[in-house]
Scaffold this motif. Sequence first.
Motif, PDB file in Angstrom:
ATOM      1  N   THR A 159      24.270  16.852  41.467  1.00 24.04           N
ATOM      2  CA  THR A 159      22.986  16.159  41.508  1.00 24.04           C
ATOM      3  C   THR A 159      22.810  15.505  42.878  1.00 24.04           C
ATOM      4  O   THR A 159      23.784  15.273  43.593  1.00 24.04           O
ATOM      5  N   SER A 160      21.576  15.227  43.234  1.00 25.24           N
ATOM      6  CA  SER A 160      21.288  14.672  44.565  1.00 25.24           C
ATOM      7  C   SER A 160      21.954  13.314  44.792  1.00 25.24           C
ATOM      8  O   SER A 160      22.268  12.965  45.929  1.00 25.24           O
ATOM      9  N   ASP A 161      22.206  12.567  43.718  1.00 23.09           N
ATOM     10  CA  ASP A 161      22.866  11.270  43.882  1.00 23.09           C
ATOM     11  C   ASP A 161      24.392  11.370  43.754  1.00 23.09           C
ATOM     12  O   ASP A 161      25.100  10.364  43.833  1.00 23.09           O
ATOM     13  N   GLY A 162      24.901  12.576  43.530  1.00 22.62           N
ATOM     14  CA  GLY A 162      26.342  12.782  43.435  1.00 22.62           C
ATOM     15  C   GLY A 162      26.968  12.273  42.151  1.00 22.62           C
ATOM     16  O   GLY A 162      28.185  12.218  42.041  1.00 22.62           O
ATOM     17  N   SER A 163      26.151  11.946  41.158  1.00 23.25           N
ATOM     18  CA  SER A 163      26.698  11.384  39.925  1.00 23.25           C
ATOM     19  C   SER A 163      27.204  12.450  38.952  1.00 23.25           C
ATOM     20  O   SER A 163      27.858  12.124  37.973  1.00 23.25           O
ATOM     21  N   SER A 164      26.901  13.711  39.205  1.00 24.48           N
ATOM     22  CA  SER A 164      27.321  14.783  38.310  1.00 24.48           C
ATOM     23  C   SER A 164      27.554  16.057  39.107  1.00 24.48           C
ATOM     24  O   SER A 164      26.828  16.344  40.060  1.00 24.48           O
ATOM     25  N   PHE A 165      28.582  16.806  38.710  1.00 23.62           N
ATOM     26  CA  PHE A 165      28.802  18.116  39.315  1.00 23.62           C
ATOM     27  C   PHE A 165      29.274  19.095  38.256  1.00 23.62           C
ATOM     28  O   PHE A 165      29.850  18.707  37.238  1.00 23.62           O
ATOM     29  N   LEU A 166      28.990  20.381  38.495  1.00 21.98           N
ATOM     30  CA  LEU A 166      29.356  21.435  37.557  1.00 21.98           C
ATOM     31  C   LEU A 166      29.860  22.655  38.317  1.00 21.98           C
ATOM     32  O   LEU A 166      29.462  22.892  39.462  1.00 21.98           O
ATOM     33  N   GLY A 167      30.686  23.438  37.652  1.00 25.19           N
ATOM     34  CA  GLY A 167      31.143  24.718  38.178  1.00 25.19           C
ATOM     35  C   GLY A 167      30.502  25.840  37.386  1.00 25.19           C
ATOM     36  O   GLY A 167      30.483  25.807  36.154  1.00 25.19           O
ATOM     37  N   ILE A 168      29.959  26.826  38.088  1.00 29.29           N
ATOM     38  CA  ILE A 168      29.238  27.928  37.455  1.00 29.29           C
ATOM     39  C   ILE A 168      29.915  29.254  37.775  1.00 29.29           C
ATOM     40  O   ILE A 168      30.244  29.531  38.931  1.00 29.29           O
ATOM     41  N   GLN A 169      30.109  30.064  36.763  1.00 30.74           N
ATOM     42  CA  GLN A 169      30.594  31.434  36.932  1.00 30.74           C
ATOM     43  C   GLN A 169      29.375  32.348  36.849  1.00 30.74           C
ATOM     44  O   GLN A 169      28.563  32.218  35.936  1.00 30.74           O
ATOM     45  N   VAL A 170      29.219  33.256  37.801  1.00 29.54           N
ATOM     46  CA  VAL A 170      28.080  34.171  37.829  1.00 29.54           C
ATOM     47  C   VAL A 170      28.594  35.593  37.675  1.00 29.54           C
ATOM     48  O   VAL A 170      29.545  35.993  38.341  1.00 29.54           O
ATOM     49  N   LYS A 171      27.957  36.347  36.798  1.00 31.75           N
ATOM     50  CA  LYS A 171      28.221  37.779  36.650  1.00 31.75           C
ATOM     51  C   LYS A 171      26.895  38.494  36.890  1.00 31.75           C
ATOM     52  O   LYS A 171      25.894  38.202  36.241  1.00 31.75           O
ATOM     53  N   ALA A 172      26.891  39.406  37.841  1.00 32.53           N
ATOM     54  CA  ALA A 172      25.671  40.117  38.205  1.00 32.53           C
ATOM     55  C   ALA A 172      25.784  41.590  37.829  1.00 32.53           C
ATOM     56  O   ALA A 172      26.830  42.213  38.011  1.00 32.53           O
ATOM     57  N   LEU A 173      24.690  42.119  37.313  1.00 28.03           N
ATOM     58  CA  LEU A 173      24.643  43.513  36.880  1.00 28.03           C
ATOM     59  C   LEU A 173      23.351  44.156  37.360  1.00 28.03           C
ATOM     60  O   LEU A 173      22.304  43.513  37.382  1.00 28.03           O
ATOM     61  N   SER A 174      23.421  45.434  37.698  1.00 27.72           N
ATOM     62  CA  SER A 174      22.209  46.127  38.122  1.00 27.72           C
ATOM     63  C   SER A 174      21.332  46.478  36.926  1.00 27.72           C
ATOM     64  O   SER A 174      20.125  46.623  37.060  1.00 27.72           O
ATOM     65  N   LYS A 175      21.933  46.600  35.743  1.00 22.43           N
ATOM     66  CA  LYS A 175      21.203  46.866  34.505  1.00 22.43           C
ATOM     67  C   LYS A 175      21.726  45.911  33.438  1.00 22.43           C
ATOM     68  O   LYS A 175      22.621  45.127  33.691  1.00 22.43           O
ATOM     69  N   LYS A 176      21.161  46.019  32.253  1.00 22.19           N
ATOM     70  CA  LYS A 176      21.661  45.204  31.135  1.00 22.19           C
ATOM     71  C   LYS A 176      22.832  45.940  30.504  1.00 22.19           C
ATOM     72  O   LYS A 176      22.692  46.636  29.511  1.00 22.19           O
ATOM     73  N   ASN A 177      24.003  45.813  31.120  1.00 21.61           N
ATOM     74  CA  ASN A 177      25.229  46.494  30.718  1.00 21.61           C
ATOM     75  C   ASN A 177      26.209  45.508  30.105  1.00 21.61           C
ATOM     76  O   ASN A 177      26.018  44.300  30.218  1.00 21.61           O
ATOM     77  N   PRO A 178      27.303  46.035  29.526  1.00 22.43           N
ATOM     78  CA  PRO A 178      28.378  45.134  29.118  1.00 22.43           C
ATOM     79  C   PRO A 178      28.933  44.401  30.341  1.00 22.43           C
ATOM     80  O   PRO A 178      28.966  44.938  31.448  1.00 22.43           O
ATOM     81  N   VAL A 179      29.354  43.157  30.136  1.00 25.25           N
ATOM     82  CA  VAL A 179      29.894  42.330  31.216  1.00 25.25           C
ATOM     83  C   VAL A 179      31.419  42.361  31.135  1.00 25.25           C
ATOM     84  O   VAL A 179      31.986  41.955  30.115  1.00 25.25           O
ATOM     85  N   PRO A 180      32.084  42.836  32.193  1.00 21.86           N
ATOM     86  CA  PRO A 180      33.549  42.825  32.162  1.00 21.86           C
ATOM     87  C   PRO A 180      34.087  41.409  32.303  1.00 21.86           C
ATOM     88  O   PRO A 180      33.649  40.649  33.164  1.00 21.86           O
ATOM     89  N   LEU A 181      35.029  41.050  31.439  1.00 22.91           N
ATOM     90  CA  LEU A 181      35.612  39.700  31.446  1.00 22.91           C
ATOM     91  C   LEU A 181      37.063  39.683  31.891  1.00 22.91           C
ATOM     92  O   LEU A 181      37.648  38.619  32.017  1.00 22.91           O
ATOM     93  N   GLY A 182      37.658  40.855  32.099  1.00 27.17           N
ATOM     94  CA  GLY A 182      39.035  40.910  32.552  1.00 27.17           C
ATOM     95  C   GLY A 182      40.010  41.205  31.436  1.00 27.17           C
ATOM     96  O   GLY A 182      39.629  41.592  30.327  1.00 27.17           O
ATOM     97  N   THR A 183      41.276  40.970  31.717  1.00 28.38           N
ATOM     98  CA  THR A 183      42.344  41.323  30.778  1.00 28.38           C
ATOM     99  C   THR A 183      42.770  40.168  29.873  1.00 28.38           C
ATOM    100  O   THR A 183      43.608  40.343  29.006  1.00 28.38           O
TER     101      THR A 183
END
Length: 137
Positions: A43-67
Amino acid sequence: MKLNSQVVGNIGMYYASYRLSQLGWNVMPTARNARGIDLVMYTSDGSSFLGIQVKALSKKNPVPLGTSLEKIMGDYWVFVTKVRHDPVCYILKPGEVREMAHRGEKNGKVSFWLQPKSYSTFAFQEAWDRIQPKPCS
């Protein structure tokens, strides 16, 4: 022309950054191709922060999550589909990703995927309001 996976990933990451910035967050990408979250936002006042994971796909396909589902981290996951034209985003919490993950096994190797029927629902589509600040401790 088909885009390579690195370009698709870049489009998704920067598109998610753009959308989150429109909502008033300060957003910074992390080191590319490093393990961990893709975006740090606060946030602009630095009172909150978050970590975001992004998965991008060229189509609406299954999303690989790993092993392993133990590698699922971050405060929220943003799936960006159709990155080339008219991107659509789906916002989920890590627990939802784990809960809906599909386990596959081929030639003795285990992998996890999130099927489109699981993530591409009205509840998650463009649901940016799901992302809520959490106080810094």
